[in-house]
Design an enzyme around this catalytic site. Structure first.
Site, PDB file in Angstrom:
ATOM      1  CE  LYS A  58       9.058   5.848  -3.751  1.00  0.00           C
ATOM      2  NZ  LYS A  58      10.293   5.745  -4.221  1.00  0.00           N
TER       3      LYS A  58
ATOM      4  CE1 TYR B  40      11.386   1.453   0.023  1.00  0.00           C
ATOM      5  CE2 TYR B  40      10.902   3.142   1.590  1.00  0.00           C
ATOM      6  CZ  TYR B  40      10.846   2.614   0.395  1.00  0.00           C
ATOM      7  OH  TYR B  40       9.641   3.133  -0.515  1.00  0.00           O
TER       8      TYR B  40
ATOM      9  CG  ASN C 162      10.934   7.020  -7.716  1.00  0.00           C
ATOM     10  OD1 ASN C 162      10.098   6.811  -6.667  1.00  0.00           O
ATOM     11  ND2 ASN C 162      11.668   5.739  -8.043  1.00  0.00           N
TER      12      ASN C 162
ATOM     13  CG  HIS D  11       7.211   1.339  -2.754  1.00  0.00           C
ATOM     14  ND1 HIS D  11       8.749   0.668  -2.772  1.00  0.00           N
ATOM     15  CD2 HIS D  11       6.495   0.300  -2.241  1.00  0.00           C
ATOM     16  CE1 HIS D  11       8.504  -0.635  -2.289  1.00  0.00           C
ATOM     17  NE2 HIS D  11       7.297  -0.786  -1.951  1.00  0.00           N
TER      18      HIS D  11
ATOM     19  CD  GLU E 150       6.699  -3.680  -0.274  1.00  0.00           C
ATOM     20  OE1 GLU E 150       8.157  -3.639  -0.568  1.00  0.00           O
ATOM     21  OE2 GLU E 150       6.023  -3.548  -1.040  1.00  0.00           O
TER      22      GLU E 150
END
Length: 140
Positions: free
Chosen positions: A11, A51, A114, A117, A128
């Site tokens: 990310k 998302y 964080n 993913h 995905e």
């Protein structure tokens, strides 16, 4: 366990801090192979489409803004039980709850930022992976 493939995203909070190599070393040290990889800069619309399962949740807009804030590295990891192994290496979503040595324990800045993913199930992984990669790009 069967050989699986799973999507991994490094990310924006991690790419901004040049952590791609350190994060990938953790995946590889755990026995996962990177069979496809590219660095991209998502638009908010692209992040929103990816998302969309979270569209009704209160954090959705913030998540989409964050994912479009800087480049990400999307990749496909392959290995025995790759989905569970990836999630183990990532650690708990909340870095305060993540086991020592996991990516999120070491690198995450917050629950929202964080660092990584990962797909949560075989069906999700297939969807995905197809969102970011064509079959020709999977070169394991």
């Amino acid at each position: 366990m069967a050989t699986e493939r799973t999507l991994s995203i490094i990310k924006p909070d991690a790419t901004k801090r040049n952590l791609t190599g350190k994060i990938n070393a953790k995946f590889e040290d755990a026995g996962l192979r990177i069979v496809a990889q590219k660095r991209i800069h998502l638009t908010k619309a692209q992040a929103g489409e990816f998302y969309k399962v979270h569209a009704e949740r209160p954090f959705y807009d913030e998540l989409c803004d964050f994912m479009a804030s800087a480049p990400v590295v999307v990749q496909v990891l392959e290995g025995e039980g790759a989905i569970a192994k990836n999630r183990e290496v990532m650690g708990a979503t909340n870095p305060a709850d993540a086991n020592p040595g996991t990516i999120r324990a070491e690198f995450a800045e917050s629950v929202g930022e964080n660092s990584v993913h990962g797909s949560d199930a075989p069906e999700t992984a297939a969807e995905e992976i197809a969102y970011y990669f064509s079959g020709l790009e999977l070169v394991g």
